[in-house]
Design an enzyme around this catalytic site. Structure first.
Site, PDB file in Angstrom:
ATOM      1  N   ASP A 141      -7.245  -1.147   7.555  1.00 36.47           N
ATOM      2  CA  ASP A 141      -5.976  -0.642   6.822  1.00 36.47           C
ATOM      3  C   ASP A 141      -5.354  -1.798   6.091  1.00 36.47           C
ATOM      4  O   ASP A 141      -5.266  -2.666   6.580  1.00 36.47           O
ATOM      5  CB  ASP A 141      -5.276  -0.335   8.730  1.00 36.47           C
ATOM      6  CG  ASP A 141      -3.494  -0.594   8.597  1.00 36.47           C
ATOM      7  OD1 ASP A 141      -2.829  -0.770   7.657  1.00 36.47           O
ATOM      8  OD2 ASP A 141      -3.197   0.589   9.276  1.00 36.47           O
ATOM      9  N   TYR A 186      -2.435  -2.175  15.184  1.00 39.16           N
ATOM     10  CA  TYR A 186      -0.850  -1.164  14.774  1.00 39.16           C
ATOM     11  C   TYR A 186      -0.662  -0.075  16.336  1.00 39.16           C
ATOM     12  O   TYR A 186      -1.784   0.507  16.204  1.00 39.16           O
ATOM     13  CB  TYR A 186      -0.593  -0.257  13.564  1.00 39.16           C
ATOM     14  CG  TYR A 186       0.780   0.049  13.460  1.00 39.16           C
ATOM     15  CD1 TYR A 186       2.094  -0.356  13.459  1.00 39.16           C
ATOM     16  CD2 TYR A 186       0.688   1.393  13.478  1.00 39.16           C
ATOM     17  CE1 TYR A 186       2.827   0.111  13.608  1.00 39.16           C
ATOM     18  CE2 TYR A 186       1.967   1.932  13.460  1.00 39.16           C
ATOM     19  CZ  TYR A 186       3.245   1.140  12.960  1.00 39.16           C
ATOM     20  OH  TYR A 186       4.185   1.985  13.284  1.00 39.16           O
ATOM     21  N   LYS A 205       5.709  -0.534   3.713  1.00 38.94           N
ATOM     22  CA  LYS A 205       6.042  -1.403   3.999  1.00 38.94           C
ATOM     23  C   LYS A 205       5.555  -2.297   2.284  1.00 38.94           C
ATOM     24  O   LYS A 205       6.605  -1.918   1.742  1.00 38.94           O
ATOM     25  CB  LYS A 205       4.668  -2.402   4.206  1.00 38.94           C
ATOM     26  CG  LYS A 205       4.329  -1.318   6.353  1.00 38.94           C
ATOM     27  CD  LYS A 205       5.849  -1.391   7.287  1.00 38.94           C
ATOM     28  CE  LYS A 205       5.796  -0.529   7.755  1.00 38.94           C
ATOM     29  NZ  LYS A 205       4.495   0.155   9.026  1.00 38.94           N
ATOM     30  N   ARG A 258       2.602  22.018  -2.750  1.00 37.92           N
ATOM     31  CA  ARG A 258       1.774  21.297  -1.385  1.00 37.92           C
ATOM     32  C   ARG A 258       0.738  20.689  -2.329  1.00 37.92           C
ATOM     33  O   ARG A 258       0.397  19.605  -1.536  1.00 37.92           O
ATOM     34  CB  ARG A 258       2.047  21.965  -0.523  1.00 37.92           C
ATOM     35  CG  ARG A 258       0.784  21.662   0.602  1.00 37.92           C
ATOM     36  CD  ARG A 258       1.189  22.649   1.740  1.00 37.92           C
ATOM     37  NE  ARG A 258       1.713  24.111   2.047  1.00 37.92           N
ATOM     38  CZ  ARG A 258       0.670  24.628   1.470  1.00 37.92           C
ATOM     39  NH1 ARG A 258      -0.305  24.386   1.188  1.00 37.92           N
ATOM     40  NH2 ARG A 258       1.224  25.605   1.450  1.00 37.92           N
TER      41      ARG A 258
HETATM   42  C1  LIG Z   1       4.050   0.619   9.438  1.00 34.54           C
HETATM   43  C2  LIG Z   1       2.161   0.470   9.558  1.00 34.54           C
HETATM   44  C3  LIG Z   1       1.672   1.820  10.070  1.00 34.54           C
HETATM   45  C4  LIG Z   1       2.325   2.996  10.535  1.00 34.54           C
HETATM   46  O1  LIG Z   1       3.152   3.711   8.774  1.00 34.54           O
HETATM   47  P1  LIG Z   1       4.386   4.395   8.689  1.00 34.54           P
HETATM   48  O2  LIG Z   1       4.494   4.790   7.137  1.00 34.54           O
HETATM   49  O3  LIG Z   1       5.326   3.857   9.959  1.00 34.54           O
HETATM   50  O4  LIG Z   1       4.056   6.113   9.241  1.00 34.54           O
HETATM   51  C5  LIG Z   1       0.169   2.026   9.863  1.00 34.54           C
HETATM   52  N1  LIG Z   1      -0.328   0.595   9.984  1.00 34.54           N
HETATM   53  C6  LIG Z   1       0.623  -0.737   9.856  1.00 34.54           C
HETATM   54  C7  LIG Z   1      -0.674  -1.690   9.937  1.00 34.54           C
HETATM   55  C8  LIG Z   1       2.088  -1.099  10.216  1.00 34.54           C
HETATM   56  O5  LIG Z   1       2.310  -1.781   9.759  1.00 34.54           O
END
Ligand SMILES: *Cc1c(COP(=O)(O)O)cnc(C)c1O
Length: 392
Positions: A186, A111, A211, A59
């Site tokens: 982000d 988001y 993503k 961890r």
């Molecule tokens: C998918 C997404 C998230 C969240 O991420 P997860 O891996 O699904 O927890 C945060 N910000 C954006 C812009 C996203 O597309």
């Protein structure tokens, strides 16, 4: 790369694609394996009490995770990187830097999961928040509450692809005569290949590596990059103390995906441009939302801070019904949530991804369709959308 000392001297000068393939990817010292192994272990033997090779318990630290963190930090041009089990776990770790009474300023079309985390989890422990139009460079910062300690920017946004001028927001954060304001960006939609927010004044960059960084729809993960040593120390503490760590296999998959990020993004850019061109001239399309379009309100900011406009395209058609029919009529574009992978996806944000944002200040038009344009042959993608519009 025989000598790690030599590598650190030259690694900063490497180009992006070289970093994607080599940063943090030292051959395994015990076997010479070229690919970083999946260290599927929960603990590490000690050769004396408290004497070990840098790893005690998985961890706290795992070599596969260390390699991923070095690789992704290099891609963001960051000194430090910390990996988490999901994008939201990474966001959670950042928000834990705050104290009760602190205020978060959030873009008004962030988001949906970010809204949910702040408004339903952190609000319960005394963090306050408000949503603002951060894309309006004139007014940005003028209406932030006194207690603002953190500003959360997403650019381009999901699903409206609004562009926020990172430098303009960073300037406002710096100008604050009150307590220091941390700027978080982000960077999930743009990826570090197209946009590096730390260079425009952000303090922290966060990713859903689920993503584009992973890029193959086969793993969920999150990542935080920063040049601030104090923030890094706090995030490492949270990573270990809270424990939302990615598994070694997940680290391996994300690392493997990220190696091809530059070639994939070039193709995403090219394919999205072809799709946008077709949509722009299609009579059934009301508006195309894409930062690469000169007519887009965010185009100038995008041209300044992005080196390409990415694979996400949204567009509006005549009605909610028409949008639903188009979304259900494609063959190559799969009807699914998520984005950023090799295969093309289509979705109706109003009913699908943004249902979780139902209580958020964001009004997603119900005639909106969002595409994640993949890296298939662009002629096939364009033809698939054309036939879907015909059917609908
Ligand atoms: C998918 C997404 C998230 C969240 O991420 P997860 O891996 O699904 O927890 C945060 N910000 C954006 C812009 C996203 O597309």
């Amino acid at each position: 790369m025989g000598n790690p000392e030599d590598e650190t001297d030259t690694a900063d000068a490497w180009g992006f694609a070289t970093k994607a393939i080599h940063s943090g990817q030292d051959p395994d010292v015990s076997t010479g394996a070229v690919t970083v192994p999946v260290y599927q272990t929960s603990t590490f033997v000690q050769h004396g009490v408290g004497k070990h090779l840098g790893y005690e318990y998985a961890r706290t630290g795992n070599p596969t995770r260390t390699a991923l963190q070095s690789q992704l930090a290099a891609l963001e041009g960051a000194a430090f990187g910390v990996a988490f089990a999901s994008g939201l776990a990474a966001e959670d770790a950042i928000l834990r830097l705050l104290d009760p009474g602190d205020h978060v300023v959030l873009g008004n079309d962030a988001y949906g999961g970010t809204f949910r985390l702040i408004s339903q989890v952190f609000a319960r422990v005394g963090i306050t928040w408000s949503a603002h139009n951060l894309a309006d460079t004139e007014s940005v910062g003028t209406d932030w509450p006194e207690a603002t300690r953190l500003v959360w920017v997403e650019t381009p946004t999901n699903p409206l692809l609004t562009v926020v001028d990172i430098e303009a927001v960073a300037d406002r954060c710096r100008q604050s005569s009150r307590q220091p304001i941390t700027l978080v960006v982000d960077n999930t939609f743009a990826t570090p290949y197209l946009q590096q927010p730390l260079g425009f004044g952000a303090d922290i960059v966060v990713h859903s590596t689920t993503k584009y960084l992973g890029g193959h729809s086969d793993v969920v993960g999150g990542f935080v990059a920063t040049n601030n040593g104090e923030i890094h120390d706090q995030l490492c503490f949270i990573q270990n103390a809270v424990g939302a760590v990615p598994a070694p296999w997940d680290c391996y998959l994300t690392m493997r995906g990220a190696k091809t990020l530059p070639v994939r993004m070039d193709r995403h850019n090219e394919n999205a441009a072809a799709v946008v061109e077709m949509l722009e001239s299609h009579q059934a399309v009301k508006t195309v939302l894409y930062p690469g379009l000169e007519s887009n309100p965010g185009h100038d900011a995008a041209a300044k801070q992005m080196s390409g406009y990415g694979g996400m395209v949204s567009f509006r058609v005549a009605s909610r019904d028409a949008a639903m029919r188009v979304a259900e009529a494609t063959h190559l574009f799969s009807l699914a949530e998520s984005l950023g992978a090799v295969e093309s996806l289509i979705e109706h944000p109003g009913v699908m991804t943004h249902a979780s944002a139902a209580n958020s200040p964001l009004e997603v038009p119900d005639d909106l369709i969002r595409l994640s344009v993949g890296i298939e042959d662009k002629a096939d993608l364009v033809a698939d959308l054309e036939q879907a519009m015909e059917v609908a």
